[in-house]
Enzyme design. Structure first.
Site, short mmCIF file in Angstrom:
data_model
loop_
_atom_site.label_atom_id
_atom_site.label_comp_id
_atom_site.label_asym_id
_atom_site.label_seq_id
_atom_site.Cartn_x
_atom_site.Cartn_y
_atom_site.Cartn_z
N HIS A 197 16.12 47.56 -1.05
CA HIS A 197 14.71 47.12 -1.64
C HIS A 197 15.04 45.71 -2.03
O HIS A 197 14.02 45.21 -2.89
CB HIS A 197 13.90 47.90 -2.44
CG HIS A 197 13.57 49.30 -2.16
ND1 HIS A 197 12.41 49.77 -1.40
CD2 HIS A 197 14.05 50.53 -1.99
CE1 HIS A 197 12.48 50.93 -1.06
NE2 HIS A 197 13.71 51.52 -1.61
N SER A 219 18.78 18.22 5.02
CA SER A 219 17.59 17.83 4.68
C SER A 219 17.49 16.26 4.99
O SER A 219 18.69 15.65 4.43
CB SER A 219 17.09 18.12 3.22
OG SER A 219 16.04 17.32 2.80
N LYS A 255 22.10 18.79 0.51
CA LYS A 255 21.62 20.07 0.95
C LYS A 255 22.28 20.53 2.26
O LYS A 255 22.24 19.76 3.06
CB LYS A 255 20.06 20.10 0.95
CG LYS A 255 19.50 21.46 0.83
CD LYS A 255 17.75 21.25 0.95
CE LYS A 255 17.27 22.59 0.68
NZ LYS A 255 17.18 23.28 1.99
N GLU A 266 19.75 30.93 11.28
CA GLU A 266 18.46 30.68 11.46
C GLU A 266 18.25 30.39 13.01
O GLU A 266 17.35 31.01 13.66
CB GLU A 266 18.31 29.22 10.75
CG GLU A 266 17.78 29.39 9.26
CD GLU A 266 17.71 28.06 8.49
OE1 GLU A 266 17.46 28.12 7.62
OE2 GLU A 266 18.02 27.13 9.48
#
Length: 462
Positions: free
Chosen positions: A184, A314, A320, A327
Site C-alpha cells: 500500500h 528540466s 534536475k 517513463e
C-alpha cells in the site's frame, strides 16, 4: 519517385496513370488514390511476410506442377527481394484501406510481377501467376500470423531473455542488501533488494512463456483456404506445402490450419497474442513505476537507488535529472494497452467468412511487438544494469521501521506489538529501543528476533 512522368496501366475497371518509375500497377494506384487517410504504410515486417508468402506460394505451385520452374524461380527471386526490404518504397498503401487487405495483396502481386517479368524476359501476370492458388482472403491472414511470429521469435523473445539476464545479474549483485518492504506504499516487513529484482525477473520470464505458448496458435496458417475457406482454385496440398516451405525458410514450425474457415473469418490468435503483449506491458509498467519510486528524491523521496543520469531533466531547474527510461517504457506500455483495445475491436469484425479489419489489426500488433522489444532492451541496458544503491538511505529507513515488531508477535502477542509500533512511530525511535522498554525481552533476544536479514528468510523459529 517522380511525380512528373507517368505511364498508363489498366485493370478490369479501366485505365489510369501510374508514376513512370513505380513498380506497382493499376490496382495499387487505385488504392493510393482512394485511401489518403493517415500516411502510415503497412509495417516493414508485414511487407517481409508478404514476400515470404509469395515466395512459398510460387514454390508450392511449381512442386505441384502448376507453373514451370523458370516461372517459379523468377517469382521467388523477386519475392525474396521484397521480403528483404529492397523495394519498400513501392509499398505506399495506407493502413486504413479495404478491410481484407486486398489492396496490399495486389500491391505485392504487381510489384513482384513487374520484377519477375524483367528477370524472366516475358510476362509474369500479377493475378494468374504471382497470385496463383491464392486469395487476399487467405494471404493477408497468413501474413498477419507470419509477420507476428517472426517478430516475436526474432525480436521480442530475445529482448525478454536479455532483460531477464540483466535482472538476474542485478538480483545476484544485491542479494544481501536488506531494505524496507512496502505494501500500500506503506512500510512493511523487510526484504532484500535481490528478492525484489527476482520478482521482476519472474514476471518477465512468465511473459516470455505466455508468448511461447501463444506461438502454438500463431504458427497455424490460413493459406489454402482461398476465397471463403473451401480452397476453391487451390490444389488440396497447396496450403500444407506453403507452410512447409515457410518453415524451412524461417526456422519457425508453421503448419496449415486445420480449419481455414476459422483462420480467415476470425483473428483469434492475433487477439490472444495481443492479450499476452498487454500482460507484458502491465508487468513492465509495474517494474518501471517501482524504479521511479525507488529513485525518487534525491532528498524528499525514497532515494533507495540512483538511476543512470542520461540527460538534463528540466529546462528551468538546473541540476534536475529525471528517470527518463522508466517513463519512456511506461508510455510504451500505455500504447500497447491501447493497441490491444483496437485489436480486440478488430477481432470482433469477422463477418461470416472473413475478418474485415485485417490491416489495422496487423499494424497495431506489429507495433506492440516492436515497441516492447525495444523498450525491454532500453530498460535493461540504460536503467537496471547501471543503477547504484544508496545504502545509507536504505539502512536509515530500515533501522527505524516499526513494522519490524511483527516478528515479535509470536512472543508478545499482536496487541502488545501494536502498542510498541505506535510508540515507535510517535517517538521516531527504533522499534528495538522501544521494545526493550516495554517488554521483558533481553538484548540478545531482541537482536535475534529483530534481525532484518533473518526476517527476509521467514524470520526466526520460536
Amino acid at each position: 519517385m517522380s511525380d512528373k512522368a507517368f505511364r498508363i496501366e489498366k485493370d478490369s475497371m479501366g485505365e489510369l496513370k501510374v508514376p513512370e518509375d513505380a513498380l506497382w500497377g493499376a490496382q495499387t494506384q487505385r488504392a493510393v488514390d482512394n485511401f489518403p487517410i493517415s500516411g502510415l504504410p503497412m509495417p516493414r515486417q508485414f511487407i517481409a511476410a508478404l514476400g515470404l508468402v509469395k515466395w512459398a506460394a510460387a514454390g508450392a505451385n511449381a512442386e505441384l506442377g502448376l507453373i514451370t520452374s523458370e516461372l517459379a524461380i523468377a517469382i521467388q527471386a523477386s519475392s525474396l527481394a521484397v521480403a528483404e526490404g529492397r523495394h519498400d518504397e513501392h509499398f505506399p498503401i495506407d493502413v486504413f484501406q479495404t478491410g481484407s487487405g486486398t489492396s496490399s495483396n495486389m500491391n505485392a502481386n504487381e510489384v513482384i510481377s513487374h520484377l519477375a517479368t524483367a528477370r524472366l524476359g516475358s510476362e509474369v501476370h500479377a493475378n494468374d501467376h504471382v497470385n496463383m492458388s491464392q486469395s487476399s482472403n487467405d494471404v493477408i491472414p497468413t501474413c498477419v500470423h507470419v509477420s507476428a511470429a517472426l517478430s516475436i521469435q526474432n525480436s521480442l523473445l530475445p529482448a525478454l531473455e536479455h532483460l531477464s539476464k540483466v535482472l538476474e545479474a542485478k538480483a545476484d549483485e544485491t542479494r544481501d542488501i536488506v531494505k524496507t518492504g512496502r505494501t500500500h506504499l506503506m512500510d512493511a516487513m523487510p526484504i532484500t533488494l535481490g528478492q525484489e529484482l527476482d520478482g521482476w525477473r519472474a514476471q518477465i520470464d512468465q511473459g516470455a512463456e505466455r508468448l511461447r505458448d501463444t506461438m502454438k496458435r500463431l504458427v497455424q496458417l490460413a493459406q489454402g483456404g482461398t476465397a471463403v475457406g473451401t480452397g476453391i482454385n487451390a490444389h488440396p496440398k497447396f496450403g500444407a506445402k506453403v507452410a512447409l516451405l515457410l518453415s524451412e525458410q524461417t526456422g519457425i514450425p508453421f503448419e496449415s490450419a486445420a480449419s481455414k474457415f476459422a483462420g480467415m473469418s476470425s483473428q483469434d490468435a492475433a487477439v490472444e497474442t495481443s492479450g499476452q503483449l498487454r500482460v507484458l506491458a502491465v508487468s513492465l509498467t509495474k517494474i518501471s513505476n517501482d524504479l521511479r519510486w525507488m529513485n525518487s528524491g534525491p532528498l524528499a523521496g525514497i532515494g533507495e537507488i540512483e538511476l543512470p543520469a542520461l540527460q538534463p531533466g528540466s529546462s528551468i531547474m538546473p541540476g534536475k535529472v529525471n528517470p527518463v527510461i522508466p517513463e519512456a517504457v511506461a508510455m510504451v506500455c500505455a500504447q500497447v494497452v491501447g493497441n490491444d483495445a483496437t485489436i480486440a475491436l478488430g477481432g470482433q469484425s469477422g463477418n461470416f467468412q472473413l475478418n474485415v479489419m485485417l490491416p489495422v489489426v496487423t499494424y497495431n500488433l506489429l507495433q506492440s511487438i516492436e515497441l516492447l522489444a525495444n523498450a525491454c532492451t532500453c530498460l535493461a541496458d540504460k536503467a537496471i544494469a547501471g543503477f547504484t544503491v544508496n545504502l545509507d538511505n536504505i539502512n536509515r529507513a530500515l533501522d527505524r521501521n516499526p513494522i519490524l515488531v511483527t516478528a515479535l508477535n509470536p512472543v508478545i502477542g499482536y496487541e502488545k506489538g501494536a502498542a510498541i509500533a505506535k510508540a515507535a512511530y510517535k517517538q521516531g525511535r527504533p522499534v528495538k529501543d522501544v521494545a526493550r522498554e516495554m517488554t521483558d525481552l533481553t538484548d540478545d533476544e531482541l537482536n535475534r528476533l529483530l534481525d532484518p536479514a533473518a526476517l527476509t528468510e521467514g524470520g526466526i523459529k520460536h
